[in-house]
Scaffold this active site. Structure first.
Site: not given
Lengths: 394, 259
Positions: A85, A107, A374
Site C-alpha cells: 500500500k 478508507e 502483498s
C-alpha cells in the site's frame, strides 16, 4: 461514453459535487507523472523511505516441498509499513501536496492502506482521517492503534455491514462534504476514473521490478504470476508489466470465505454480475434488484463486494484468470509458509500462497511462479489464533 | 410541455421526497396521497438502495428500514401504479444507478413509464455518463433530471443547456439532511443556469423550515425537501400521514407568500 474505460468497465459514476475535483485530479496527475521533479521525488521516497526495490526471493524449501514449479516471492511485505500500500500512498500524498490540499482521507479494510496513508501523511505534514468499518476496527485493533500513533483520526463506520464497502461509502460522503481542502486517497484500483489508473500506475512498480529481477536471476519470464484480489491493487501492480507477455499466466485469487456455494464469501468474479457502484462499472456481488450483497471473508482486506474495472476487463478478454480461495485454504497456507519459509505473511497474501500450493506440484520444474506477498501478517496473528481456537491476549 | 414542467406553473413549486415503503407499503401509499393533498407540486419517490452514498443519516436509515422489510423495485412500481390512478401530481423516481442498471434500463423505464413516472433523479449519474440512460429514457418520455452542485462552476452551462424536466440545484456540499444554515451563493448559480435555459430550477439539500422555503423559493422556481419529511415518518410511523400533511401544507403556504 466517458473516459477511463477498460472495455465496458470503469467510468465516472459519482455525484456532480465531485466531478470538478476528479477532473482536476486527472489533469494534475497527467502533468506530474511526466514531471521530472515529481518523478525524482517519488523515486527517492520509494528507495530511501519505503525500501524499494523489494526483494524477489527464491523460496527454495517451498519449491522442493511442493515438488514442481520454481517459486519466487515478491516481498512487498518487507516495504515500510508492511505492505504494497505504501507504493500508492506516497504517490497520491505527493499529488495532494501539489494540489495544495491540507488534508487526506482514506478508507481501509485490513488497516494496511490506512496505516500507509497515515504514515505518508505524517511524513508530508498532511492532516489525515481514516474510515474503517467498526467490525474491522475490532478484528484489526493493532492497525487501528498504529494509525492513531501516526497522528491520524480513525472513524469507526457503523453503517451497513460495517466493513470495507461501508468505509468507502463514508469516505466518499466525507469527501463530498469537504472537497475543497481534502484529497481522497483511494487505496485500490477501483472507484471513478482516474483512480483505477493512478493506483495501477503507482503499484506497477511491483511488476516492473519483478520482471527485471526474474530476467536477471533466471534469464526468462515466469509461467505464472499469482496475487490476491479484493479491489485488486497488488494484483494489478503485479500483473501490469506482464500483460503483454502472452506466455505469462496472470492469476488473481479471490476470497471465497466459507465457500463460493455458501452465502458467506466475497468472490466477485465467481459470483458477481455487472453493475455500477462506487463510481465504476464492474462486477459486483449483488441481488437481482441491484442491492449490493453483504460479503464475507476472514481477510478484512479482501472483504469487498466488487473488483477493479481493469481486472473485470482482463477477465472478460481472458487475459487473467480469477480463482476462489476459502478461509480454510488461506489459513492453512498462512501456517504453511510460516513453517516452511519462516515468513508470516498477511492473510490476504495467504490466499495467493494457497493457490500456488495447488498449482505448483502440477507444473514442471522448468516453470517459474512469482507470487506477490502483498503484506506481512503480524496484524493477523491474533485472528488466526482465534480461528484455531487458541486464546491469546495481544 | 412535460408533466414535470407543469408542476412549476402553480407558483413556486414544493417538491417532497419520501422513501417508498416507509414505514410499510400501505402507510407509504397513504403518506404520498397526503403529500399530494397537502400541496406537493411534484413528488420524488425514493427506491431504496443498499449503499446510498449521497444520503445523510435520516434517509440512509429509511433505506435500511425499508430494505429490511423486503421492499423491492417491483413493489415500488406497483405502489406508484396505484397512486397514479388517484392523483395527477407528477412523480419522479430518485434512486442510484445500479438499481436501474441491474433491472435493465429498458425494462425499468418502460415499467416506470407505464406506472406513471415522469422522470428519474440519479445522484451517481453525472453529465459525462448520462447518455447511456437518457437515450433509453427518451423513448419512454421520461426526463433524466440533472443535478448542479456548488462546485459545478464552468460545468453549469453545459449541464443546464442539456437539462430536461427540471434542474436539481444542490444547495451545499455534502450529503442530504437538515441544515440550519446554507452558505452557498445560490443566487449566482441560479442566474448562471437561467442564462442558458428555461428549464425550471429547484433547490434542495438541507431545507426544512418554512422560512428557508421562502428564502430559497425567492431565488429559484421551487424547493425540494426530503430528510425533514422522512424524519416525520421515522418518528411517527403509522401515524405519520396526518403529520406529513400538516408539514407539507405549512411549507407550500410559505411558498405561496412569495409574490
Amino acid at each position: 461514453m466517458s473516459k477511463g474505460r477498460y472495455g465496458i468497465h470503469g467510468g465516472q459514476y459519482i455525484p456532480e459535487t465531485l466531478m470538478n475535483e476528479i477532473i482536476e485530479l486527472e489533469k494534475a496527475y497527467e502533468f506530474y507523472k511526466n514531471d521530472k521533479d515529481f518523478c525524482e521525488e517519488l523515486d527517492r521516497l520509494n528507495r530511501e523511505y519505503a525500501g524499494r526495490p523489494s526483494l524477489l526471493y527464491y523460496a527454495e524449501k517451498m519449491t522442493k516441498d511442493l515438488g514442481g514449479a520454481k517459486i519466487y516471492l515478491k516481498r512487498e511485505d518487507l516495504n515500510h509499513t508492511g505492505s504494497h500500500k505504501i507504493n500508492n500512498v506516497l504517490g497520491q500524498c505527493l499529488l495532494a501536496k501539489k494540489l495544495g490540499k491540507k488534508r487526506v482521507i482514506a478508507e481501509t479494510g485490513a488497516g494496511q492502506h490506512g496505516v500507509a496513508t497515515a504514515t505518508a501523511a505524517a511524513l508530508m505534514g498532511l492532516e489525515c482521517e481514516i474510515f474503517m468499518g467498526k467490525e474491522d476496527t475490532e478484528r484489526q485493533a493493532l492497525n487501528c492503534y498504529r494509525m492513531e500513533l501516526l497522528g491520524a483520526k480513525v472513524h469507526p463506520v457503523t453503517s451497513g455491514t460495517m466493513t470495507l464497502k461501508d468505509a468507502v461509502n463514508e469516505a466518499m460522503k466525507e469527501w463530498v462534504s469537504r472537497v475543497d481542502d481534502t484529497l481522497y486517497v483511494l487505496g485500490s484500483v477501483m472507484g471513478p476514473h482516474p483512480y483505477p489508473m493512478i493506483v495501477r500506475d503507482f503499484q506497477s512498480v511491483i511488476s516492473r521490478e519483478a520482471r527485471e529481477q526474474i530476467l536477471e536471476y533466471e534469464g526468462k519470464l515466469p509461467s505464472a504470476v499469482v496475487a490476491c484480489v479484493g479491489g485488486g491493487s497488488n494484483a494489478m501492480g503485479a500483473f501490469y508489466n506482464f500483460i503483454n507477455d502472452d506466455e505469462v499466466r496472470l492469476i488473481g485469487c479471490e476470497a471465497a470465505g466459507k465457500g463460493v456455494d455458501t452465502a458467506l464469501n466475497a468472490a466477485t468474479i465467481a459470483n458477481g454480475s455487472l453493475g455500477v457502484f462506487h463510481g465504476m462499472k464492474s462486477y459486483f456481488c449483488q441481488n437481482e434488484f441491484g442491492q449490493i450483497a453483504p460479503v464475507y471473508s476472514i481477510s478484512a482486506g479482501l472483504d469487498y463486494p466488487g473488483i477493479g474495472p481493469e481486472h473485470a476487463h482482463l477477465h472478460d478478454i481472458g487475459r487473467a484468470e480469477y480463482v476462489p480461495i476459502t478461509d480454510d485454504e488461506a489459513v492453512s497456507a498462512f501456517e504453511y509458509i510460516a513453517r516452511t519459509e519462516g515468513i508470516i505473511c498477511a492473510i490476504e497474501s495467504a490466499h495467493a500462497v494457497a493457490h500456488v500450493m495447488k498449482i505448483a506440484p502440477k507444473m514442471s520444474k522448468d516453470d517459474i511462479i512469482i507470487v506477490c506477498l502483498s503484506g506481512r501478517g503480524d496484524k493477523d496473528v491474533a485472528s488466526i489464533a482465534r480461528y484455531r481456537g487458541v486464546e491469546i491476549s495481544e | 410541455m412535460s408533466k414535470i414542467q407543469k408542476a412549476f406553473e402553480n407558483g413556486k413549486a414544493f417538491i417532497g421526497f419520501i422513501t417508498a415503503g416507509d414505514p410499510d407499503i400501505e402507510t407509504s401509499e397513504e403518506i404520498i396521497m397526503k403529500m399530494a393533498e397537502g400541496g406537493c407540486d411534484l413528488i420524488e419517490i425514493g427506491i431504496p438502495f443498499s449503499d446510498p452514498i449521497a444520503e445523510g443519516p435520516v434517509i440512509q436509515n429509511a433505506n435500511v428500514r425499508v430494505l429490511s422489510q423486503g421492499v423491492t423495485t417491483d413493489k415500488v412500481m406497483d405502489l406508484v401504479g396505484r397512486l397514479s390512478k388517484k392523483t395527477d401530481v407528477p412523480f419522479v423516481f430518485m434512486t442510484y444507478l445500479n438499481v436501474l442498471f441491474k433491472y435493465g434500463y429498458d425494462k425499468f423505464l418502460s415499467k416506470a413509464s407505464a406506472c406513471g413516472i415522469s422522470g428519474v433523479i440519479i445522484p451517481d449519474l453525472p453529465f459525462e455518463e448520462k447518455e447511456e440512460l437518457s437515450s433509453v429514457a427518451q423513448k419512454y418520455g421520461i426526463d433524466v433530471v440533472s443535478l448542479i452542485a456548488p462546485t459545478s462552476e464552468q460545468r453549469i452551462k453545459t449541464i443546464a443547456s442539456n437539462a430536461e424536466g427540471f434542474i436539481y440545484e444542490v444547495s451545499s456540499l455534502g450529503v442530504t439532511g437538515m441544515r440550519s444554515e446554507i452558505k452557498t451563493d445560490l443566487k449566482s448559480i441560479t442566474q448562471a443556469i437561467k442564462s442558458v435555459t428555461d428549464v425550471p430550477v429547484a433547490i434542495g439539500f438541507g431545507i426544512n423550515t418554512p422560512e428557508q422555503a421562502k428564502e430559497f423559493g425567492h431565488i429559484a422556481d421551487g424547493v425540494i425537501v426530503g430528510s425533514a419529511i422522512v424524519k416525520i415518518v421515522e418518528e411517527k410511523g403509522k401515524d405519520a400521514p396526518d403529520a406529513v400533511y400538516e408539514y407539507v401544507h405549512s411549507m407550500k403556504s410559505a411558498l405561496k407568500e412569495i409574490e
